[in-house]
Design an enzyme around this catalytic site. Structure first.
Site, PDB file in Angstrom:
ATOM      1  N   CYS A   2     -81.004-100.555 -41.021  1.00  0.00           N
ATOM      2  CA  CYS A   2     -80.076-101.653 -41.276  1.00  0.00           C
ATOM      3  C   CYS A   2     -80.834-102.984 -41.250  1.00  0.00           C
ATOM      4  O   CYS A   2     -81.733-103.176 -40.436  1.00  0.00           O
ATOM      5  CB  CYS A   2     -78.932-101.756 -40.281  1.00  0.00           C
ATOM      6  SG  CYS A   2     -77.914-100.287 -40.192  1.00  0.00           S
ATOM      7  N   ARG A  27     -84.784-101.357 -45.277  1.00  0.00           N
ATOM      8  CA  ARG A  27     -84.330-100.886 -43.966  1.00  0.00           C
ATOM      9  C   ARG A  27     -83.083 -99.997 -44.048  1.00  0.00           C
ATOM     10  O   ARG A  27     -82.676 -99.403 -43.060  1.00  0.00           O
ATOM     11  CB  ARG A  27     -84.013-102.084 -43.064  1.00  0.00           C
ATOM     12  CG  ARG A  27     -85.192-102.996 -42.844  1.00  0.00           C
ATOM     13  CD  ARG A  27     -84.813-104.141 -41.938  1.00  0.00           C
ATOM     14  NE  ARG A  27     -84.453-103.646 -40.623  1.00  0.00           N
ATOM     15  CZ  ARG A  27     -85.314-103.375 -39.667  1.00  0.00           C
ATOM     16  NH1 ARG A  27     -86.592-103.564 -39.877  1.00  0.00           N
ATOM     17  NH2 ARG A  27     -84.912-102.928 -38.498  1.00  0.00           N
ATOM     18  N   TRP A  75     -77.956 -98.618 -43.075  1.00  0.00           N
ATOM     19  CA  TRP A  75     -78.394 -97.223 -43.069  1.00  0.00           C
ATOM     20  C   TRP A  75     -77.425 -96.526 -42.129  1.00  0.00           C
ATOM     21  O   TRP A  75     -77.419 -96.777 -40.928  1.00  0.00           O
ATOM     22  CB  TRP A  75     -79.829 -97.126 -42.554  1.00  0.00           C
ATOM     23  CG  TRP A  75     -80.383 -95.742 -42.648  1.00  0.00           C
ATOM     24  CD1 TRP A  75     -80.954 -95.165 -43.751  1.00  0.00           C
ATOM     25  CD2 TRP A  75     -80.443 -94.754 -41.616  1.00  0.00           C
ATOM     26  NE1 TRP A  75     -81.344 -93.878 -43.464  1.00  0.00           N
ATOM     27  CE2 TRP A  75     -81.048 -93.599 -42.164  1.00  0.00           C
ATOM     28  CE3 TRP A  75     -80.039 -94.715 -40.286  1.00  0.00           C
ATOM     29  CZ2 TRP A  75     -81.259 -92.434 -41.429  1.00  0.00           C
ATOM     30  CZ3 TRP A  75     -80.250 -93.552 -39.542  1.00  0.00           C
ATOM     31  CH2 TRP A  75     -80.864 -92.435 -40.121  1.00  0.00           C
ATOM     32  N   ASN A 101     -77.253-103.615 -36.106  1.00  0.00           N
ATOM     33  CA  ASN A 101     -78.269-102.617 -36.425  1.00  0.00           C
ATOM     34  C   ASN A 101     -78.519-101.830 -35.141  1.00  0.00           C
ATOM     35  O   ASN A 101     -78.896-102.422 -34.135  1.00  0.00           O
ATOM     36  CB  ASN A 101     -79.545-103.353 -36.887  1.00  0.00           C
ATOM     37  CG  ASN A 101     -80.760-102.452 -36.956  1.00  0.00           C
ATOM     38  OD1 ASN A 101     -80.628-101.242 -37.107  1.00  0.00           O
ATOM     39  ND2 ASN A 101     -81.933-103.046 -36.849  1.00  0.00           N
ATOM     40  N   GLY A 102     -78.277-100.514 -35.176  1.00  0.00           N
ATOM     41  CA  GLY A 102     -78.495 -99.723 -33.957  1.00  0.00           C
ATOM     42  C   GLY A 102     -77.344 -98.759 -33.716  1.00  0.00           C
ATOM     43  O   GLY A 102     -76.553 -98.492 -34.625  1.00  0.00           O
ATOM     44  N   GLU A 488     -99.394 -84.640 -45.825  1.00  0.00           N
ATOM     45  CA  GLU A 488     -98.978 -85.960 -46.285  1.00  0.00           C
ATOM     46  C   GLU A 488     -98.600 -85.924 -47.774  1.00  0.00           C
ATOM     47  O   GLU A 488     -97.614 -86.545 -48.188  1.00  0.00           O
ATOM     48  CB  GLU A 488    -100.101 -86.987 -46.008  1.00  0.00           C
ATOM     49  CG  GLU A 488     -99.891 -88.391 -46.540  1.00  0.00           C
ATOM     50  CD  GLU A 488     -98.655 -89.103 -45.991  1.00  0.00           C
ATOM     51  OE1 GLU A 488     -98.011 -88.594 -45.062  1.00  0.00           O
ATOM     52  OE2 GLU A 488     -98.309 -90.159 -46.544  1.00  0.00           O
ATOM     53  N   LYS A 492     -94.944 -86.930 -49.249  1.00  0.00           N
ATOM     54  CA  LYS A 492     -94.754 -87.958 -50.277  1.00  0.00           C
ATOM     55  C   LYS A 492     -93.886 -87.436 -51.407  1.00  0.00           C
ATOM     56  O   LYS A 492     -92.975 -88.108 -51.870  1.00  0.00           O
ATOM     57  CB  LYS A 492     -96.088 -88.415 -50.893  1.00  0.00           C
ATOM     58  CG  LYS A 492     -96.977 -89.349 -50.138  1.00  0.00           C
ATOM     59  CD  LYS A 492     -96.436 -90.734 -49.895  1.00  0.00           C
ATOM     60  CE  LYS A 492     -95.528 -90.756 -48.706  1.00  0.00           C
ATOM     61  NZ  LYS A 492     -96.093 -91.080 -47.421  1.00  0.00           N
ATOM     62  N   GLU A 495     -90.142 -86.858 -50.232  1.00  0.00           N
ATOM     63  CA  GLU A 495     -89.300 -88.006 -49.907  1.00  0.00           C
ATOM     64  C   GLU A 495     -88.931 -88.857 -51.107  1.00  0.00           C
ATOM     65  O   GLU A 495     -87.878 -89.467 -51.113  1.00  0.00           O
ATOM     66  CB  GLU A 495     -89.880 -88.853 -48.771  1.00  0.00           C
ATOM     67  CG  GLU A 495     -91.143 -89.596 -49.070  1.00  0.00           C
ATOM     68  CD  GLU A 495     -91.639 -90.405 -47.872  1.00  0.00           C
ATOM     69  OE1 GLU A 495     -90.841 -90.846 -47.052  1.00  0.00           O
ATOM     70  OE2 GLU A 495     -92.860 -90.586 -47.773  1.00  0.00           O
ATOM     71  N   LYS A 610     -87.069 -97.592 -44.077  1.00  0.00           N
ATOM     72  CA  LYS A 610     -88.470 -97.873 -43.778  1.00  0.00           C
ATOM     73  C   LYS A 610     -88.753 -97.823 -42.287  1.00  0.00           C
ATOM     74  O   LYS A 610     -89.803 -97.381 -41.858  1.00  0.00           O
ATOM     75  CB  LYS A 610     -88.823 -99.256 -44.336  1.00  0.00           C
ATOM     76  CG  LYS A 610     -90.273 -99.620 -44.189  1.00  0.00           C
ATOM     77  CD  LYS A 610     -91.124 -98.843 -45.160  1.00  0.00           C
ATOM     78  CE  LYS A 610     -92.593 -99.094 -44.979  1.00  0.00           C
ATOM     79  NZ  LYS A 610     -93.359 -97.954 -45.514  1.00  0.00           N
TER      80      LYS A 610
HETATM   81  O1  M6R Z   1     -93.213 -97.199 -38.971  1.00  0.00           O
HETATM   82  P1  M6R Z   1     -93.741 -95.855 -38.556  1.00  0.00           P
HETATM   83  O2  M6R Z   1     -95.120 -95.608 -39.018  1.00  0.00           O
HETATM   84  O3  M6R Z   1     -93.576 -95.594 -37.095  1.00  0.00           O
HETATM   85  O4  M6R Z   1     -92.803 -94.824 -39.310  1.00  0.00           O
HETATM   86  C1  M6R Z   1     -92.919 -93.448 -39.113  1.00  0.00           C
HETATM   87  C2  M6R Z   1     -92.199 -92.684 -40.184  1.00  0.00           C
HETATM   88  O5  M6R Z   1     -90.831 -92.996 -40.179  1.00  0.00           O
HETATM   89  C3  M6R Z   1     -92.767 -92.973 -41.578  1.00  0.00           C
HETATM   90  O6  M6R Z   1     -94.125 -92.728 -41.637  1.00  0.00           O
HETATM   91  C4  M6R Z   1     -92.042 -92.112 -42.634  1.00  0.00           C
HETATM   92  O7  M6R Z   1     -92.367 -90.770 -42.457  1.00  0.00           O
HETATM   93  C5  M6R Z   1     -92.393 -92.607 -44.035  1.00  0.00           C
HETATM   94  N1  M6R Z   1     -91.210 -92.688 -44.844  1.00  0.00           N
HETATM   95  C6  M6R Z   1     -93.333 -91.720 -44.744  1.00  0.00           C
HETATM   96  O8  M6R Z   1     -93.637 -92.149 -46.010  1.00  0.00           O
END
Ligand code: M6R
Length: 615
Positions: A2, A27, A75, A101-102, A488, A492, A495, A610
């Site tokens: 959010c 967000r 979100w 937010n929360g 990874e 990618k 997602e 994010k």
């Molecule tokens: O901000 P952070 O690195 O702690 O976030 C961790 C994950 O939420 C983040 O890496 C997520 O998996 C991404 N969407 C991957 O692309």
């Protein structure tokens, strides 16, 4: 999760809030809404969908005048994404309005109590409960809004960043935070409120970051008062000068932030090692490590905690630390670590990796480790973020703002920082020879140029993407340092294209996943020259004999894999330990192009956000 924006000052609030929400859409983007005080009354417009949908809706619904306002991009946590559950939420009297937010964890019991006192609810959200609780406290205790917010928050369990105002006293906005970020932009007789500084960067570079358990009352013409929510003590506002520019958070001619960020990697990696990797002097200088060298050298082990892509960077780090610095490493999902009663001692060093620096599970894992006496070191990208502040020491990645929800440059810069740390420790422990150390420095310094080379395969990768874009499943295989890269690569693709993909250690294939292989299954195999090459070639043979389609990520000039694979994508040669910095690049591009070809929203994939500030 959010995004929150608010404004109070002499300007029209609507454009500031709407443009700010667009910058915070990373967000969350399930719904959006705005509340303005137009001089006479409160105007609220909100809708399921994105900020662009809000613009269309508010055009018909409200007059867009007013110099006090708050806005939200959501979100969803409690309640499905629909118009009614969108923020802002208004209290039963119609006087108070909130964005949040929360998560308010005890909202159900609070709601029951309020219902028993005659309150009614339109939405399924915890936020509507909070605003009515504030209203109830304000009436029962006959106090001003700020006090009512404070008393109500002391009854709440959970996490929040909120902004509230009263239409009868619109010259004041009350904000508070616990576990979700909140910044105040301080202009000349005007104030901006936002989840991060991006919405107000073009107006002011002066920012105050609220700490957990703090609230602020922001008054037009009168300034800001910050207090501790629990004990009411006053806090001196600390105004920071921000170093980021607007250009850094814009697309700069690329179609998507993700593509821009993929292409920014040569610069981002250079920025990460600048001033730290001093090749001519054959040293690595990192203040956070130098100041705490004893902690690292005396550590029985290093525990790495992170989530998602950052966890993958942690896995790469495990290989590097154990290989070069000969220190035992355990890599943990922060969400599991925090709840499984782990054994942590004062002789442990915990490294927390997070791009945003706000991930709730990682933050909780840090707090747990600190409570057990471990030394906690942060690797974050966002300067001044909660994790950066909660850790004993740390190193920033200096990747610049990452807006695309799919992490790209955050990953490679995290690996760069972790490699620097491993090398520095290896030197201090004497587990690396001087010539090997110099060789690593030289090779690391050359990585940005090699990433540029790897990026040149873009057109070729686009063609491969065309061939496989309609496939339902993908496998990614890698060994050693490139096993985490396989994970990874799969993440990618999943997602942003919503294609099912799995990453595996190449040798594990025959313990199960091999059953999936037929002529319809594309398998991306990382088969660079250094690092178990012959073994990976054998795995490729096994795939080939089951008719799987092979996309090989190979070292420039490779011959053997070229003969076996359906496609190869070349990356420049480097040390095995540094190869993830190169092999990652084609995997990022592959997922990007497939997602674009499928018409997906690359920068804002469905259901994601994010920064994951809820557990
Ligand atoms: O901000 P952070 O690195 O702690 O976030 C961790 C994950 O939420 C983040 O890496 C997520 O998996 C991404 N969407 C991957 O692309």
């Amino acid at each position: 999760m959010c995004g929150i924006v608010g404004y109070i000052g002499p300007r029209e609030a609507y454009p500031i809030i709407v443009e700010g929400l667009k910058r915070l859409e990373y967000r969350g983007y399930d719904s959006a809404g705005i509340a303005l005080f137009d001089g006479k009354d409160l105007k609220v417009s909100k809708t399921k969908g994105k900020v662009a949908d809000l613009e269309t809706r508010s055009e018909k619904e409200i007059t867009k005048y007013g110099s006090v306002g708050i806005g939200h991009t959501r979100w969803a946590t409690h309640g499905v994404p629909n118009d009614v559950n969108s923020h802002p939420h208004i209290s039963n009297s119609g006087e108070l309005v909130i964005i949040h937010n929360g998560i308010i964890e005890n909202y159900e019991s609070l709601k029951k109590e309020l219902i028993s006192r005659g309150y009614t609810f339109k939405s399924d959200t915890d936020t509507e409960v909070l605003i009515n609780l504030i209203e109830d406290v304000k009436k029962q205790e006959n106090v001003k809004l700020g006090k009512a917010v404070q008393i109500a928050l002391n009854q709440v369990v959970g996490a929040y960043a909120i902004a509230v105002f009263d239409k009868n006293k619109p010259e004041e906005i009350v904000i508070a935070r616990l576990g979700s970020p909140l910044a105040i932009g301080v202009g000349e007789d005007e104030f901006f409120i936002a989840s991060d500084a991006s919405p107000f960067l073009e107006y002011t570079k002066n920012a105050i970051y609220l700490e957990d358990e703090e609230m602020a009352i922001i008054r037009f013409h009168k300034g800001i008062k910050i207090r501790k929510i629990k004990d009411d003590s006053l806090v001196d506002p600390y105004i920071q000068k921000l170093q980021i520019n607007l250009e850094q958070i814009e697309k700069g001619g690329f179609d998507h932030f993700m593509l821009k960020e993929i292409h920014e990697q040569p610069k981002a990696i250079t920025d990460t090692y600048r001033g730290r990797l001093l090749r001519h002097e054959a040293i690595i200088k990192m203040a956070g490590i130098e100041d705490n060298m004893k902690k690292f050298l005396n550590a029985d082990r290093i525990i790495i905690v992170a989530c998602g892509t950052s966890w993958h960077a942690g896995l790469v780090a495990e290989y590097i630390f154990e290989d070069l610095a000969r220190v035992p490493v355990e890599v943990e999902y922060a969400s599991e670590f925090r709840y499984r009663n782990p054994i942590i001692t004062e002789k442990d060093v915990l490294i927390a990796i997070s791009q945003s620096g706000e991930t709730a599970d990682t933050l909780a894992a840090i707090k747990l480790a600190k409570s057990k006496g471990a030394f906690v070191f942060g690797v974050c990208n966002v300067v001044g973020s909660s994790i950066a502040r909660e850790t004993h020491a740390g190193a920033y990645t200096h990747a610049g703002p990452e807006i695309g929800v799919a992490s790209t440059k955050a990953f490679t810069t995290q690996i760069t920082v972790l490699t620097l740390i491993a090398l520095r420790l290896a030197r201090a422990k004497g587990t690396i020879s001087s010539s090997d150390f110099r060789h690593h420095l030289l090779e690391l310094e050359m990585i940005p140029k090699k990433v540029e080379e790897a990026l040149k395969s873009d057109k070729h990768i686009q063609k491969i993407s065309e061939t496989y874009k309609d496939t339902s499943n993908f496998l990614y295989l890698g060994r050693g340092y490139n096993f985490p890269v396989a994970l990874e690569g799969a993440l990618k693709l999943k997602e942003i294209s919503y294609i099912h993909a799995e990453g595996y250690p190449a040798a594990e294939m025959k313990h199960g996943p091999i059953a999936l292989i037929d002529e319809n299954m594309p398998i991306v195999v990382i088969a660079t020259k250094k690092g178990h090459y012959e073994k990976v070639v054998s795995n490729i043979q096994e795939i080939k004999s089951r008719k799987g389609k092979i996309i090989g990520i190979v070292t420039e000039g490779d011959v053997q894999v070229k003969e076996l694979a359906d496609h190869v994508i070349e990356v420049p040669e480097t040390l095995e330990s540094l190869s993830p910095l190169l092999t990652t690049i084609p995997l990022q591009l592959l997922s990007y192009h497939i997602a674009v070809m499928l018409g997906k929203n690359v920068d804002q994939p469905r259901n994601l956000a994010k920064s994951v500030t809820v557990e």
